[in-house]
Design an enzyme around this catalytic site. Structure first.
Site, mmCIF file in Angstrom:
data_model
loop_
_atom_site.group_PDB
_atom_site.id
_atom_site.type_symbol
_atom_site.label_atom_id
_atom_site.label_comp_id
_atom_site.label_asym_id
_atom_site.label_seq_id
_atom_site.Cartn_x
_atom_site.Cartn_y
_atom_site.Cartn_z
ATOM 1 C CB SER A 138 -5.285 0.976 -2.844
ATOM 2 O OG SER A 138 -5.781 0.510 -1.646
ATOM 3 C CD GLU B 192 -2.954 1.120 0.272
ATOM 4 O OE1 GLU B 192 -3.772 0.193 0.344
ATOM 5 O OE2 GLU B 192 -2.992 1.966 -0.634
ATOM 6 C CG ASP C 3 -1.136 4.656 -1.100
ATOM 7 O OD1 ASP C 3 -1.695 4.091 -2.054
ATOM 8 O OD2 ASP C 3 -1.496 4.518 0.085
#
Ligand SMILES: *[C@@H]1O[C@H](CO)[C@@H](O)[C@H](O)[C@H]1NC(C)=O
Ligand SMILES: *[C@@H]1O[C@H](CO)[C@@H](O)[C@H](O)[C@H]1NC(C)=O
Ligand SMILES: *[C@@H]1O[C@H](CO)[C@@H](O)[C@H](O)[C@H]1NC(C)=O
Ligand SMILES: *[C@@H]1O[C@H](CO)[C@@H](O)[C@H](O)[C@H]1NC(C)=O
Ligand SMILES: *[C@@H]1O[C@H](CO)[C@@H](O)[C@H](O)[C@H]1NC(C)=O
Length: 640
Positions: free
Chosen positions: A555, A306, A310
């Site tokens: 995400s 994640e 990001d």
């Protein structure tokens, strides 16, 4: 003076005459959250840190106040509030504080044991289980979490307060709220540790084949493969996103990660080496909240995927030397949740000893070995755009809890902050592939659509996912994602539909009525619908633990949209205008419709159904569509 005393005496008499004032059930649960089981009655002598969240003043006007500074036709558009004005406007009234204090003292809790938090938002008292049961007319039990063997003390069946007190209280803890603290490692990340979903064994997950990807100088090749490998250049091509920042010093963007999720520095460099050479060596601006650390003891896709995703994409897209701030929230032993972030961003949200729900959020100071000894409250000036790729299911949390947190997002909007959340990766189903049973329980056997939170909060911008169809070009229209993950979308069971969205949702329901029976989705047309906007969420090339992997998820969509909005803020700041703040009333307005690429193909399956369909106009799969940067920029530049 005299009349005051008289009034007080009269009140005291009235109270003592009414031996038991009429009670009302304040909160209850329809069902235990997944994996929790009732074990035994709590022992009468155990002590609870009872916290009472006081009702805020003017909270019923919050939508109106937010629209006043966020609606493009309002005269006050862009006149965002200071944190002090927010605190003052919503501060509980003296009447509220007095009423709650009086109730506690009349129930036999000595005033010396009652404390008002510094922010004035909470009243706290340490009480025995016996006292709490008497006060709240409930029974406390010990509950056990089947997977993690965590214990929780609470009263699942609900609790009561006197009718005249109820309107002065938002919620009381610990009561019906359940443990979602994911204690570091081991506990199952169904809710908080929502990752870019990559089901092993599904198509597309695994190391990127070096044959199919080009280097940055082979930009032509790279753009030919966007249907199988998304890179920053694919996203620039998809959304016409080319921009050189002018107002870097005034601008800000925040990416939120919850410990133990952590980026890997060498992964950033590996990514930059292939896709943004000039950024090799760049790191996010690290902001630790409640002991947040970029831990390096545990590696793996589950803890690095994640954050790597990001940061690699937001940093590459906003470009060289732009301050991408990493909000790393929660210490290693305990972790954290959204309320901990909100505490740090807005001092009026937290209290002296923690305004958080002890059963939902990280509680600081953390007494565990190596735990964070502070409590971050109003310590961070919020960035103008904040992106979070984690979510709960709405049904995981109680209505008062979600309402309180949702109001806080509105306050950030009042302060000019754009808050983005990914919409979820399980289509109309909830995180963890759970759907609802008729009695409100979440279950793998559920058939009822299970919306995600905070996407169902009308004061955030919810971001869904799209994909370049296999065999199609980057210039062709995208579809809703149909591989590995499905764009989260649907209708809240809790939050009413906000004004800004009414006509878009009405047209969808009228022109393309879903054929599902009304008992499997909230078909009333009166509830908040999501997502609002979408962006590509499939086949991202991400460097994770030294390898390029293909990653899927809303995400990815949220930080990409955040990067585009950062550029729009930059352009506005450069000509002396304010950041765009809460964008929903603007993006749903008629004049902005043409600034989105309407997505009209694909669905978001879940709960044993094909889900909703992407259709012309807004839909509960891809929202208004994907951004067209130059068109959005032009429209936002003419707004005041
Ligand atoms: C909800 O329904 C399911 C299936 O019928 C049942 O197993 C469960 O115990 C029920 N839960 C509650 C709280 O009623
Ligand atoms: C409750 O107990 C804790 C732990 O003993 C203490 O730190 C705290 O100050 C107490 N709170 C109140 C309101 O008395
Ligand atoms: C990264 O760059 C190296 C060296 O040019 C190349 O061999 C490799 O295929 C590239 N990987 C990706 C995923 O683009
Ligand atoms: C549907 O949503 C509305 C408004 O959010 C809510 O009042 C209602 O209870 C919901 N229906 C169900 C079945 O949850
Ligand atoms: C529409 O989406 C489906 C998957 O849901 C895909 O197979 C198909 O190729 C898409 N068609 C177009 C025209 O985008």
């Amino acid at each position: 003076m005299v009349s005051l005393t008289a009034a007080f005496t009269l009140l005291a008499v009235t109270v003592s005459c009414l031996a038991s004032p009429p009670l009302v059930r304040h909160e209850s649960r329809r069902a235990l959250p997944p994996h929790w089981e009732q074990s035994h009655r709590a022992s009468a002598h155990d002590v609870l840190p009872l916290r009472i969240g006081l009702a805020q003043s003017n909270i019923d006007r919050i939508e109106e106040l937010l629209l006043d500074v966020s609606h493009p036709e309002s005269q006050n558009y862009g006149n965002h509030w200071s944190a002090a004005k927010v605190a003052e406007t919503f501060h509980p009234s003296p009447e509220t504080i007095d009423t709650v204090r009086e109730w506690l003292t009349n129930e036999g809790i000595d005033p010396s044991r009652i404390r008002l938090s510094k922010s004035g938002g909470w009243i706290e008292a340490n009480v025995s289980i016996a006292e709490a049961e008497q006060l709240l007319k409930t029974e406390y039990h010990v509950y056990n979490h089947a997977l993690t063997d965590t214990k929780h003390v609470g009263c699942a069946s609900g609790y009561h307060v006197p009718v005249h007190v109820a309107k002065h209280i938002e919620l009381i803890t610990p009561t019906v709220h359940f443990d979602a603290i994911l204690n570091g490692r081991g506990s199952e990340p169904l809710r908080k540790r929502k990752l870019p979903n990559a089901h092993p064994g599904q198509p597309g997950f695994g190391p990127v084949s070096p044959v199919t990807v080009g280097t940055i100088k082979n930009i032509i090749d790279e753009l030919e493969n966007c249907d199988s490998h998304i890179t920053p250049n694919c996203l620039r091509a998809l959304y016409d996103f080319v921009y050189i920042p002018l107002a870097t010093k005034k601008n800000s963007i925040g990416i939120v990660e919850y410990t133990p999720q952590a980026y890997v520095a060498s992964d950033l460099d590996k990514f930059f080496t292939n896709f943004s050479k000039s950024q090799i060596g760049e790191r996010p601006v690290f902001t630790s909240i409640d002991g947040g650390v970029v831990q390096t003891t545990e590696l793996g896709f589950g803890v690095n995927g994640e954050s790597d995703l990001d940061l690699q994409y937001s940093m590459a897209l906003v470009g060289k030397n732009q301050p991408v701030t990493l909000y790393q929230v929660g210490d290693l032993p305990q972790g954290a949740s959204f309320n901990n972030l909100l505490d740090a961003l807005d001092g009026s949200f937290c209290s002296f000893e923690g305004g958080d729900d002890p059963e939902q959020d990280g509680i600081y100071p953390d007494p565990s070995p190596g735990g964070y000894q502070g409590k971050d409250c109003g310590t961070v000036k919020p960035a103008s755009v904040i992106s979070t790729s984690y979510s709960y299911n709405e049904a995981d949390l109680t209505p008062f809890y979600t309402a309180r947190q949702c109001a806080e997002y509105a306050k950030l909007g009042l302060m000019g902050v754009t808050v983005l959340y990914s919409s979820g990766d399980q289509g109309v189903g909830g995180g963890g592939d759970l759907c609802l049973l008729p009695n409100g329980t979440q279950s793998f056997n559920g058939r009822i659509f299970n919306p995600t939170f905070p996407s169902t909060c009308p004061y955030i911008t919810s971001v869904g996912a799209t994909q370049v169809v296999a065999g199609h070009k980057v210039t062709d229209p995208e579809s809703a994602t149909y591989e590995v993950i499905f764009s989260g979308g649907g209708f809240s069971n809790r939050f009413p539909i906000p004004d800004y969205q009414k006509s878009a949702v009405q047209s969808f329901l009228t022109n393309y009525p879903p054929s599902y029976p009304a008992d499997i989705w909230n078909s009333t047309g009166t509830s908040r619908a999501f997502p609002d906007i979408s962006a590509n969420g499939a086949n991202y090339v991400v460097a994770v633990d030294g390898q390029f992997e293909l990653v899927f998820g809303t995400s990815a969509s949220s930080p990409v949209l955040a990067s585009i909005l950062y550029a729009i803020n930059d352009a506005r700041l450069a000509i002396g205008k304010k950041p765009i703040g809460f964008i929903n009333p603007t993006v749903y307005s008629d004049s902005f419709r043409s600034a989105f690429n309407d997505i009209t193909n694909g669905t978001n399956p879940g709960c044993g159904t094909a889900g909703f369909s992407a259709v012309p106009g807004w839909d509960p799969v891809t929202g208004l569509g994907t951004p067209n940067f130059p068109k959005l920029l032009a429209k936002w530049l003419v707004l005041p």
